[in-house]
Write an enzyme that holds these catalytic residues in place. Structure first.
Site, PDB file in Angstrom:
ATOM      1  N   CYS A 172     -18.555  10.985  -4.066  1.00  0.00           N
ATOM      2  CA  CYS A 172     -18.101  11.595  -2.823  1.00  0.00           C
ATOM      3  C   CYS A 172     -19.229  11.628  -1.797  1.00  0.00           C
ATOM      4  O   CYS A 172     -20.364  11.971  -2.138  1.00  0.00           O
ATOM      5  CB  CYS A 172     -17.596  13.011  -3.085  1.00  0.00           C
TER       6      CYS A 172
ATOM      7  N   CYS B 178     -20.991  19.215  -0.423  1.00  0.00           N
ATOM      8  CA  CYS B 178     -20.615  20.570  -0.832  1.00  0.00           C
ATOM      9  C   CYS B 178     -21.480  21.015  -2.017  1.00  0.00           C
ATOM     10  O   CYS B 178     -21.465  20.393  -3.078  1.00  0.00           O
ATOM     11  CB  CYS B 178     -19.143  20.612  -1.216  1.00  0.00           C
TER      12      CYS B 178
ATOM     13  N   CYS C 109     -20.208  21.415  -5.772  1.00  0.00           N
ATOM     14  CA  CYS C 109     -19.389  20.373  -6.381  1.00  0.00           C
ATOM     15  C   CYS C 109     -20.197  19.382  -7.209  1.00  0.00           C
ATOM     16  O   CYS C 109     -21.203  18.841  -6.734  1.00  0.00           O
ATOM     17  CB  CYS C 109     -18.613  19.627  -5.296  1.00  0.00           C
TER      18      CYS C 109
ATOM     19  N   CYS D 114      -1.115  18.393 -10.052  1.00  0.00           N
ATOM     20  CA  CYS D 114      -2.003  18.365  -8.893  1.00  0.00           C
ATOM     21  C   CYS D 114      -2.796  17.066  -8.924  1.00  0.00           C
ATOM     22  O   CYS D 114      -3.597  16.843  -9.838  1.00  0.00           O
ATOM     23  CB  CYS D 114      -2.947  19.560  -8.915  1.00  0.00           C
TER      24      CYS D 114
ATOM     25  N   CYS E  71       1.543  18.298  -6.117  1.00  0.00           N
ATOM     26  CA  CYS E  71       0.624  18.775  -5.080  1.00  0.00           C
ATOM     27  C   CYS E  71      -0.490  17.739  -4.936  1.00  0.00           C
ATOM     28  O   CYS E  71      -1.071  17.306  -5.937  1.00  0.00           O
ATOM     29  CB  CYS E  71       0.041  20.131  -5.464  1.00  0.00           C
TER      30      CYS E  71
ATOM     31  N   CYS F 196      -1.363  25.095  -0.214  1.00  0.00           N
ATOM     32  CA  CYS F 196      -2.106  25.674  -1.335  1.00  0.00           C
ATOM     33  C   CYS F 196      -3.565  25.717  -0.903  1.00  0.00           C
ATOM     34  O   CYS F 196      -4.182  24.671  -0.688  1.00  0.00           O
ATOM     35  CB  CYS F 196      -1.922  24.804  -2.571  1.00  0.00           C
TER      36      CYS F 196
ATOM     37  N   ARG G 214      -3.472  32.032  -8.387  1.00  0.00           N
ATOM     38  CA  ARG G 214      -3.766  31.175  -9.531  1.00  0.00           C
ATOM     39  C   ARG G 214      -5.208  31.364  -9.980  1.00  0.00           C
ATOM     40  O   ARG G 214      -6.132  31.283  -9.162  1.00  0.00           O
ATOM     41  CB  ARG G 214      -3.541  29.714  -9.156  1.00  0.00           C
TER      42      ARG G 214
END
Length: 415
Positions: free
Chosen positions: A65, A69, A72, A109, A142, A202, A272
């Site tokens: 990626c 962040c 992560c 998901c 999702c 979400c 959740r």
């Protein structure tokens, strides 16, 4: 205590607590924890009964990626020894999803690392959604693909996606401390694009990154205002090789207080327990079910969860049931608002009014009426032993396990 009586009454009316009340939940002591869980549990049961929704993650593209962040393991510059692979083929993703559905998951998901999808990526995901729904037309799908460009949410909706996940993660004031390659406003914009296209929004948070109580309250209030239909509460998994590897700020008791605060602010919204529950809640995971009505089954994106069968056993042993494909997740007033194109958020009429009456006899778990209320003493008697058993605040680095099975591997998934 007066605070919890007030918050319970507000939650049963779908009334937003004050910031001061939300902060006070986070400031309660361990001696008060059973009372906090019992109060939040009463609100949870009013709107969701004793059902637990199971969700299953499929990591379509892992690692590599370009975003930075700090939390992560897939970030730019991460030295975490995670699985790295490019896009799964639709049939591979569908096979992975089938394992979760066989384990009782209701929602799949589909997640891909990266700043955001290209138009070609949207086509890939559309083919994957088709493959999954061809095998099971009832499954909820999702997508979680990063920042969306114009018209991409509409294309996902047309392809059969039911929801879009994009977390705010932390407060606007501190967002720049964890990420520099995009902004908090970028994330808000993507959630709004998803909602505008008719996708269920979400969006949630990550706790344990060194934030203040005020930051946690800020982000949860922002999620409520944004009209999120489901709020994943992640607890930071401090992966070695990431900037936050040494951030071990959570205890099981702290996690339960955070979940309770979210429930009081979002009484009729799907809450959740997401990544990190095994690492930080540990043996108190069943208490989390007293507050939240949704969890992920099995493994996460780059880390392993507890065995899928252990999740199912935990739900049964705690006196809960797995939510079926034919059961609504959201209470009827919220589900109807979502179906009509609204957000069903804090501006909705209080339950029981003419605009959103759930039927005669009062508003209860979706599809029925309220269950007989359990008293705080009932819940306290059930969980006191668990509280006493999990009092250590030592970092459990041994519980952070990199995923080596399932999607992107030759090994069977955990579901």
């Amino acid at each position: 205590m007066d605070l919890l009586d007030t918050l319970t009454a507000k939650g049963l009316r779908r009334e937003l607590p004050t910031r001061e009340e939300a902060l006070a939940v986070l400031a309660t002591t361990d001696d008060e924890l059973l009372d906090v869980v019992a109060a939040a549990g009463k609100v949870r049961r009013q709107w969701f009964g004793r059902r637990v929704k199971l969700n299953y993650l499929v990591n379509l593209k892992s690692g590599l990626c370009p975003e930075d962040c700090s939390y992560c393991s897939q970030r730019l510059g991460s030295k975490a020894e995670i699985l790295k692979y490019t896009w799964l083929k639709p049939e591979q993703a569908a096979e992975a999803a089938a394992a979760g559905l066989a384990g009782g998951a209701k929602r799949v998901c589909l997640v891909a690392s990266g700043r955001g999808p290209t138009d070609r990526d949207i086509d890939r995901v559309a083919d994957t959604i088709a493959a999954i729904k061809d095998a099971d037309a009832q499954v909820e799908v999702c997508a979680c693909l990063g920042l969306l460009s114009d018209n991409q949410a509409e294309r996902l909706k047309a392809a059969g996606a039911d929801a879009y996940n994009h977390n705010l993660n932390t407060s606007e004031a501190t967002y720049g401390d964890i990420t520099s390659t995009h902004t908090y406003a970028d994330r808000v914009d993507t959630v709004q694009k998803a909602h505008g296209a008719g996708l269920s929004a979400c969006s949630g948070l990550i706790a344990g990154m060194g934030e203040r109580d005020e930051d946690l309250v800020d982000v949860v209030f922002a999620l409520r205002d944004l009209g999120s239909d489901s709020v994943p509460v992640n607890f930071l998994i401090p992966f070695e090789g990431t900037p936050l590897a040494q951030e071990w700020n959570l205890t099981p008791q702290r996690c339960l207080r955070i979940l309770a605060m979210v429930r009081f602010v979002c009484p009729d919204i799907e809450v959740r327990i997401a990544g990190g529950r095994e690492v930080h809640l540990r043996s108190l995971q069943p208490l989390g079910l007293e507050i939240a009505n949704s969890i992920f089954l099995g493994d996460y994106l780059t880390s392993e969860g507890q065995a899928g069968q252990a999740d199912l056993d935990m739900i049964k042993d705690a006196g809960f049931t797995v939510e079926g494909a034919d059961e609504r997740t959201l209470p009827r007033h919220r589900a109807d608002a979502v179906a009509a194109g609204g957000c069903g958020g804090a501006s909705a009429s209080p339950c029981g009014t003419e605009a959103h009456a759930c039927g005669t006899g009062g508003c209860g778990p979706c599809g029925g009426h309220a269950e007989p209320a359990e008293t705080a003493a009932d819940v306290a008697a059930e969980v006191a032993a668990a509280i006493a058993a999990e009092s250590s605040d030592e970092a459990r680095t041994d519980l952070v396990r990199v995923r080596r099975r399932g999607a992107g591997t030759e090994l069977a998934p955990n579901a």
